[in-house]
Design a protein around this motif. Sequence first.
Motif, mmCIF file in Angstrom:
data_model
loop_
_atom_site.group_PDB
_atom_site.id
_atom_site.type_symbol
_atom_site.label_atom_id
_atom_site.label_comp_id
_atom_site.label_asym_id
_atom_site.label_seq_id
_atom_site.Cartn_x
_atom_site.Cartn_y
_atom_site.Cartn_z
ATOM 1 N N GLU A 1 0.856 -1.198 0.000
ATOM 2 C CA GLU A 1 0.000 0.000 0.000
ATOM 3 C C GLU A 1 0.888 1.242 0.000
ATOM 4 N N THR A 2 0.567 2.215 -0.875
ATOM 5 C CA THR A 2 1.334 3.450 -0.918
ATOM 6 C C THR A 2 0.519 4.545 -0.265
ATOM 7 N N ALA A 3 1.140 5.199 0.687
ATOM 8 C CA ALA A 3 0.408 6.237 1.423
ATOM 9 C C ALA A 3 1.381 6.951 2.357
ATOM 10 N N VAL A 4 0.799 7.794 3.232
ATOM 11 C CA VAL A 4 1.557 8.469 4.276
ATOM 12 C C VAL A 4 1.136 7.846 5.610
ATOM 13 N N ASP A 30 9.293 13.667 -2.906
ATOM 14 C CA ASP A 30 10.547 14.256 -2.440
ATOM 15 C C ASP A 30 10.331 15.372 -1.420
ATOM 16 N N THR A 31 9.080 15.705 -1.136
ATOM 17 C CA THR A 31 8.776 16.792 -0.204
ATOM 18 C C THR A 31 7.829 16.284 0.871
ATOM 19 N N MET A 32 8.144 16.621 2.125
ATOM 20 C CA MET A 32 7.301 16.215 3.249
ATOM 21 C C MET A 32 7.035 17.410 4.142
ATOM 22 N N TYR A 33 5.906 17.342 4.876
ATOM 23 C CA TYR A 33 5.434 18.479 5.656
ATOM 24 C C TYR A 33 4.918 18.009 7.021
ATOM 25 N N TRP A 34 4.935 18.941 7.961
ATOM 26 C CA TRP A 34 4.160 18.800 9.187
ATOM 27 C C TRP A 34 3.213 19.982 9.273
ATOM 28 N N ALA A 92 2.376 15.144 5.781
ATOM 29 C CA ALA A 92 1.945 15.079 4.380
ATOM 30 C C ALA A 92 3.156 14.952 3.473
ATOM 31 N N SER A 93 2.888 14.597 2.219
ATOM 32 C CA SER A 93 3.983 14.536 1.252
ATOM 33 C C SER A 93 3.472 14.905 -0.131
ATOM 34 N N VAL A 102 -1.019 17.258 -2.731
ATOM 35 C CA VAL A 102 -0.464 16.902 -1.423
ATOM 36 C C VAL A 102 -1.329 15.816 -0.789
ATOM 37 N N PHE A 103 -0.676 14.817 -0.212
ATOM 38 C CA PHE A 103 -1.367 13.705 0.416
ATOM 39 C C PHE A 103 -1.035 13.677 1.903
#
Lengths: 113, 109
Positions: A1-4, A30-34, A92-93, A102-103
Amino acid sequence: ETAVFQTPNYHVTQVGNEVSFNCKQTLGHDTMYWYKQDSKKLLKIMFSYNNKQLIVNETVPRRFSPQSSDKAHLNLRIKSVEPEDSAVYLCASSKRRAGTEVFFGKGTRLTVV
Amino acid sequence: GQQVQQSPASLVLQEGENAELQCNFSSTATQLQWFYQSPGGSLVSLLSNPSGTKHTGRLTSTTVTKERRSSLHISSSQTTDSGTYLCAIDRNMGYKLTFGTGTSLLVDP
């Protein structure tokens, strides 16, 4: 499964303790967030990382420190939590480009007592 | 002031009715995304629509970039559509989404 994926789902702690939240994405981004969602449900960016490099730091108190070991992982550590840190923290990414989608993960609910 | 404004703040419908949600933003955006947040809190991307009209299932989004507004139309609402709908824009080439305060939708059976 592909996800965050985020862990833990919930965490209750006392004022002054240290907490760490983990986030991993398997989407090849290549980008991630809080993001932080407060009691009024407003979502605000805290940090964003691109290829392990800090890009955005939105006036977050210094007790918050993000940690990125590679572009698929972005953890968040809070030293000495305070009552106002009670919130839902969402990871998120995305792929860095104009018009990117954004997911989000399911979030970690922190309660500071 | 609030960079992304959503209206209405809340909406109550009978099952089967249509819903029209609005999003207005105060600066140019390279991306506009609509999200659904369930009562349990999970945030799900519904549509990515920086300009024009996009459809997916019972959802239609129309974004008029020059007028800095977007709408989300939900046709034939169902009780499972209940939750919060959030609009978010990106002005930073993929580094930062700015969210609106959301529309809380309740669909009664």
